[in-house]
Enzyme design. Structure first.
Site, PDB file in Angstrom:
ATOM      1  N   ASP A  72       0.469  -7.525  -2.597  1.00  0.00           N
ATOM      2  CA  ASP A  72      -0.191  -6.337  -2.072  1.00  0.00           C
ATOM      3  C   ASP A  72      -0.152  -5.185  -3.075  1.00  0.00           C
ATOM      4  OD1 ASP A  72      -0.887  -7.537   0.324  1.00  0.00           O
ATOM      5  OD2 ASP A  72       0.897  -6.845   1.389  1.00  0.00           O
ATOM      6  N   ASN A 146      -2.790   2.953   0.735  1.00  0.00           N
ATOM      7  CA  ASN A 146      -1.734   2.867   1.740  1.00  0.00           C
ATOM      8  C   ASN A 146      -1.311   4.236   2.267  1.00  0.00           C
ATOM      9  OD1 ASN A 146      -1.216   0.195   2.307  1.00  0.00           O
ATOM     10  ND2 ASN A 146       0.684   0.080   1.139  1.00  0.00           N
ATOM     11  N   ASP A 147      -0.782   5.072   1.365  1.00  0.00           N
ATOM     12  CA  ASP A 147      -0.177   6.309   1.829  1.00  0.00           C
ATOM     13  C   ASP A 147       0.043   7.309   0.702  1.00  0.00           C
ATOM     14  OD1 ASP A 147       2.161   5.253   0.496  1.00  0.00           O
ATOM     15  OD2 ASP A 147       2.722   4.225   2.338  1.00  0.00           O
ATOM     16  N   THR A 187       1.228  -0.255   8.289  1.00  0.00           N
ATOM     17  CA  THR A 187       2.149  -1.387   8.386  1.00  0.00           C
ATOM     18  C   THR A 187       3.079  -1.456   7.174  1.00  0.00           C
ATOM     19  OG1 THR A 187       0.410  -2.802   7.449  1.00  0.00           O
ATOM     20  CG2 THR A 187       0.668  -2.808   9.845  1.00  0.00           C
ATOM     21  N   ALA A 188       3.117  -0.392   6.378  1.00  0.00           N
ATOM     22  CA  ALA A 188       3.971  -0.363   5.194  1.00  0.00           C
ATOM     23  C   ALA A 188       5.138   0.608   5.427  1.00  0.00           C
ATOM     24  CB  ALA A 188       3.136   0.017   3.970  1.00  0.00           C
ATOM     25  N   ALA A 190       5.251   3.615   6.419  1.00  0.00           N
ATOM     26  CA  ALA A 190       5.157   4.383   7.661  1.00  0.00           C
ATOM     27  C   ALA A 190       5.735   3.608   8.844  1.00  0.00           C
ATOM     28  CB  ALA A 190       3.697   4.750   7.938  1.00  0.00           C
ATOM     29  N   LEU A 191       5.536   2.298   8.873  1.00  0.00           N
ATOM     30  CA  LEU A 191       6.075   1.487   9.968  1.00  0.00           C
ATOM     31  C   LEU A 191       7.602   1.491   9.927  1.00  0.00           C
ATOM     32  CD1 LEU A 191       5.378  -0.415  12.334  1.00  0.00           C
ATOM     33  CD2 LEU A 191       5.448  -2.305  10.693  1.00  0.00           C
TER      34      LEU A 191
END
Length: 294
Positions: A72, A146-147, A187-188, A190-191
């Protein structure tokens, strides 16, 4: 005729073990009559002259499809490079998790057969643009799939900062930082921080405080069309990172302005792609469904 004729290939950096899979991939694509463009890492692993390796941004400009062989993290890096050109990405999993690179190496040929026959799922994933401002001076602008994370620069030290959306004050925070995550990034990191899972089709972002000093400082979901600004308190030292791969230091009074990027990322999945099956597998959710009566 396939809509994909010029194919870019991006291999995982610093992983010589990827070479056999790269040879199989490029051999298959060449046998299909595709024109190949390789990034520098892929050219090196295949023993080709350095001049045959291209910058990843150039692959976006030259290709109809980019195949990413790695994890990823490799796909995140590739996405930031090619997204401005609207080129779709197909991920072959050579990593550990594989939320986005969902084709296994032993499924490579049937997956490519389906894609080149036009049987695939194309998915648009929103990206973020983070702009760092010191007063009125722009110090840098970066993309993230992602973030965007604003966090403490020194280990085990909280930072203080304010958050705004579209100019409206949200809250003052004392925490290790804050994660502004896309649905892809939900789902990275942050999860792990207690944030919600957002379906990829949602035009939304999640603001997830990292280890907040106040337990009532909870995650917040906003429309992706809203601008978010994080303002660092004077005297505070912090960092901003995008996808965990691009980092810039922040000083007191600096602002990080986050908004939806102008371009999204296109991901190509083979037939039968099921997001919820992926969640069950990767997050090890419970057993299968109760049998339903006909």
């Amino acid at each position: 005729m396939s809509e994909f004729s010029t194919i870019g290939v991006i291999g995982k950096r610093a992983d010589p073990g990827v070479a056999p899979a790269l040879r199989a991939l490029t051999g298959d694509l060449a046998a299909r009559g595709c024109r190949l463009r390789l990034d520098a890492a892929s050219a090196e692993y295949l023993g080709l002259p350095a001049s045959q390796g291209l910058p990843r941004e150039q692959l976006g400009a030259d290709c109809d499809l980019v195949v990413v062989l790695g994890g990823d993290g490799t796909l995140l890096d590739a996405a930031r490079a090619v997204a401005p050109y609207g080129v779709p990405l197909l991920g072959i999993n050579r990593g550990r998790l594989g939320f986005m690179v969902d084709v296994l190496p032993d499924e490579l040929k049937p997956a490519l057969d389906a894609v080149f026959a036009g049987r695939y799922v194309r998915e648009e994933r929103l990206m973020l643009t983070a702009t760092v401002l010191a007063g009125r001076q722009e110090r840098g602008s970066f993309h993230a799939l992602n973030d965007v994370v604003v966090r403490n620069r020194d280990f085990a030290r909280v930072i203080e900062f304010d958050t705004y959306t579209d100019g409206c004050f949200i809250s003052h925070h004392r925490a290790d930082g804050i994660i502004i995550a896309t649905p892809t990034g939900s789902t990275a990191y942050a999860l792990s921080g207690g944030g919600p899972v957002l379906h990829p089709a949602l035009p939304a972002i999640a603001l997830v405080p990292i280890c907040p000093h106040t337990l009532s400082d909870r995650p917040l979901v906003l429309d992706a069309g809203r601008e978010v600004e994080v303002v660092i308190e004077p005297g505070t030292q912090a960092l901003v990172t995008c996808d965990g791969q691009v980092t810039q230091e922040l000083g007191g009074g600096d602002r990080v302005r986050i908004r939806r990027a102008e371009r999204s990322v296109s991901l190509i999945h083979p037939p039968g792609y099921d997001y919820f099956k992926l969640l069950r597998s990767k997050l090890q959710w419970g057993r299968g469904p109760i049998p339903r009566q006909p």
